[in-house]
Scaffold this active site. Sequence first.
Site, PDB file in Angstrom:
ATOM      1  N   HIS A   1       0.849  -1.197   0.000  1.00  0.00           N
ATOM      2  CA  HIS A   1       0.000   0.000   0.000  1.00  0.00           C
ATOM      3  C   HIS A   1       0.881   1.243   0.000  1.00  0.00           C
ATOM      4  O   HIS A   1       1.410   1.656   1.032  1.00  0.00           O
ATOM      5  CB  HIS A   1      -0.926   0.030   1.209  1.00  0.00           C
ATOM      6  CG  HIS A   1      -1.983   1.091   1.100  1.00  0.00           C
ATOM      7  ND1 HIS A   1      -3.295   0.810   0.816  1.00  0.00           N
ATOM      8  CD2 HIS A   1      -1.903   2.446   1.200  1.00  0.00           C
ATOM      9  CE1 HIS A   1      -3.986   1.940   0.765  1.00  0.00           C
ATOM     10  NE2 HIS A   1      -3.158   2.945   0.989  1.00  0.00           N
TER      11      HIS A   1
ATOM     12  N   HIS B   1       1.608   5.087  -2.602  1.00  0.00           N
ATOM     13  CA  HIS B   1       1.040   5.966  -3.626  1.00  0.00           C
ATOM     14  C   HIS B   1       2.145   6.663  -4.408  1.00  0.00           C
ATOM     15  O   HIS B   1       3.271   6.815  -3.920  1.00  0.00           O
ATOM     16  CB  HIS B   1       0.168   7.051  -2.982  1.00  0.00           C
ATOM     17  CG  HIS B   1      -0.884   6.546  -2.057  1.00  0.00           C
ATOM     18  ND1 HIS B   1      -2.049   5.961  -2.506  1.00  0.00           N
ATOM     19  CD2 HIS B   1      -0.950   6.533  -0.701  1.00  0.00           C
ATOM     20  CE1 HIS B   1      -2.797   5.619  -1.460  1.00  0.00           C
ATOM     21  NE2 HIS B   1      -2.145   5.951  -0.355  1.00  0.00           N
TER      22      HIS B   1
ATOM     23  N   TYR C   1      -8.053  17.160  -1.299  1.00  0.00           N
ATOM     24  CA  TYR C   1      -6.768  17.658  -0.786  1.00  0.00           C
ATOM     25  C   TYR C   1      -5.788  17.725  -1.939  1.00  0.00           C
ATOM     26  O   TYR C   1      -5.957  17.060  -2.967  1.00  0.00           O
ATOM     27  CB  TYR C   1      -6.224  16.758   0.333  1.00  0.00           C
ATOM     28  CG  TYR C   1      -5.827  15.364  -0.128  1.00  0.00           C
ATOM     29  CD1 TYR C   1      -4.513  15.055  -0.461  1.00  0.00           C
ATOM     30  CD2 TYR C   1      -6.772  14.338  -0.224  1.00  0.00           C
ATOM     31  CE1 TYR C   1      -4.147  13.791  -0.885  1.00  0.00           C
ATOM     32  CE2 TYR C   1      -6.422  13.072  -0.651  1.00  0.00           C
ATOM     33  CZ  TYR C   1      -5.106  12.798  -0.968  1.00  0.00           C
ATOM     34  OH  TYR C   1      -4.749  11.539  -1.399  1.00  0.00           O
TER      35      TYR C   1
ATOM     36  N   HIS D   1      -5.859  -0.343   5.994  1.00  0.00           N
ATOM     37  CA  HIS D   1      -5.467   0.365   7.222  1.00  0.00           C
ATOM     38  C   HIS D   1      -6.152  -0.158   8.489  1.00  0.00           C
ATOM     39  O   HIS D   1      -6.541   0.627   9.364  1.00  0.00           O
ATOM     40  CB  HIS D   1      -5.766   1.856   7.076  1.00  0.00           C
ATOM     41  CG  HIS D   1      -5.069   2.517   5.931  1.00  0.00           C
ATOM     42  ND1 HIS D   1      -3.776   2.227   5.569  1.00  0.00           N
ATOM     43  CD2 HIS D   1      -5.498   3.469   5.057  1.00  0.00           C
ATOM     44  CE1 HIS D   1      -3.426   2.961   4.528  1.00  0.00           C
ATOM     45  NE2 HIS D   1      -4.460   3.711   4.193  1.00  0.00           N
TER      46      HIS D   1
ATOM     47  N   ASP E   1       2.091   3.068   3.195  1.00  0.00           N
ATOM     48  CA  ASP E   1       1.183   4.196   2.921  1.00  0.00           C
ATOM     49  C   ASP E   1       1.950   5.452   2.505  1.00  0.00           C
ATOM     50  O   ASP E   1       1.418   6.552   2.588  1.00  0.00           O
ATOM     51  CB  ASP E   1       0.275   4.504   4.110  1.00  0.00           C
ATOM     52  CG  ASP E   1      -0.917   5.387   3.742  1.00  0.00           C
ATOM     53  OD1 ASP E   1      -1.325   5.364   2.563  1.00  0.00           O
ATOM     54  OD2 ASP E   1      -1.420   6.124   4.608  1.00  0.00           O
TER      55      ASP E   1
ATOM     56  N   ASN F   1      -2.446  13.598   4.136  1.00  0.00           N
ATOM     57  CA  ASN F   1      -3.345  14.137   5.162  1.00  0.00           C
ATOM     58  C   ASN F   1      -2.875  13.924   6.595  1.00  0.00           C
ATOM     59  O   ASN F   1      -3.642  14.136   7.530  1.00  0.00           O
ATOM     60  CB  ASN F   1      -4.764  13.573   5.008  1.00  0.00           C
ATOM     61  CG  ASN F   1      -5.376  13.914   3.668  1.00  0.00           C
ATOM     62  OD1 ASN F   1      -5.417  15.072   3.276  1.00  0.00           O
ATOM     63  ND2 ASN F   1      -5.828  12.896   2.946  1.00  0.00           N
TER      64      ASN F   1
END
Length: 291
Positions: A31, A33, A49, A181, A246, A251
């Site tokens: 996981h 990005h 965002y 998560h 992650d 955020n």
Amino acid sequence: MNEDRQESGHGAGIARRKPDFLLPDGSCDAHCHVFGPGAVFPYAPDRSYTPDDAPKEALAKLHDRLGIDRAVIVQASCHGTDNRAMLDAIAWRPDRYRGVAIVDDSFDDRAYQTLDDGGVRSVRFNFVRHLGGAPDLDVFNRVIDRIKGRGWHVVLHLDAADIVPLSDMIARLPVPFVIDHMGRVDTNLGTDQPAFQTLLELVRRENCWIKVCGSERISRFPFDTAVPFAKALVEASPERSLWGTDFPHPNLKEPVDEADLVDLVPKFALTEEDRRRLLVDNPARLYGFAA
């Protein structure tokens, strides 16, 4: 500890180090990005965002530091249904990267085939309120119908408060599903809370997979309060649990050194066999990485 200093990009100025825990060969960040760069892959106009750019080169640098060989790049809501940044990253390292896309009703069979050819093996739906809330369930169900015959799965990003209300719908899904998560549970409420007990019931299903990532989202540094939750999930589903960083932690107000997240792994995956399954075997099986 081997430390260096990140000079630019996400989390600029915080100390970075190599983890103390040595990851096994073939470990997968299941996981993570890529964001932008925005000048090449613009962010969605209706995004909730706007992140700092975190292109594929930044992801590769992180994985080199941590000792990670493979990755599953998850399309983030800030890019919407424009999956080009994610597909570009997979094309850069096609043997080592896979993808999770965001789609809508505009995607036809040809679009799905393009995603499949590009290394995508899943679609993601976000139910989290601060990211826009639940999707249109008619669209959701039509997408599920489209992916049933492809051997894909669906990734569900949930708020803890939604686990119990949505559990019956989730349990009826006709495809494998992955919960992100650790269900974003509130660690202050303990492992006996209804949301977590319902999550444990779901992860014992043969078509449910769980990501024991997001410790930095459900606890404060050094993230130890997340460990009992991750441990219980790995014990409940040792052959269908996944782990990820992650990166780059969209955020979050506090910067994160991913080495701290790596060093949590032996605290909740207690045996070498558990860690091998979590980091290597399970993601390889779900995402089709070569043995």
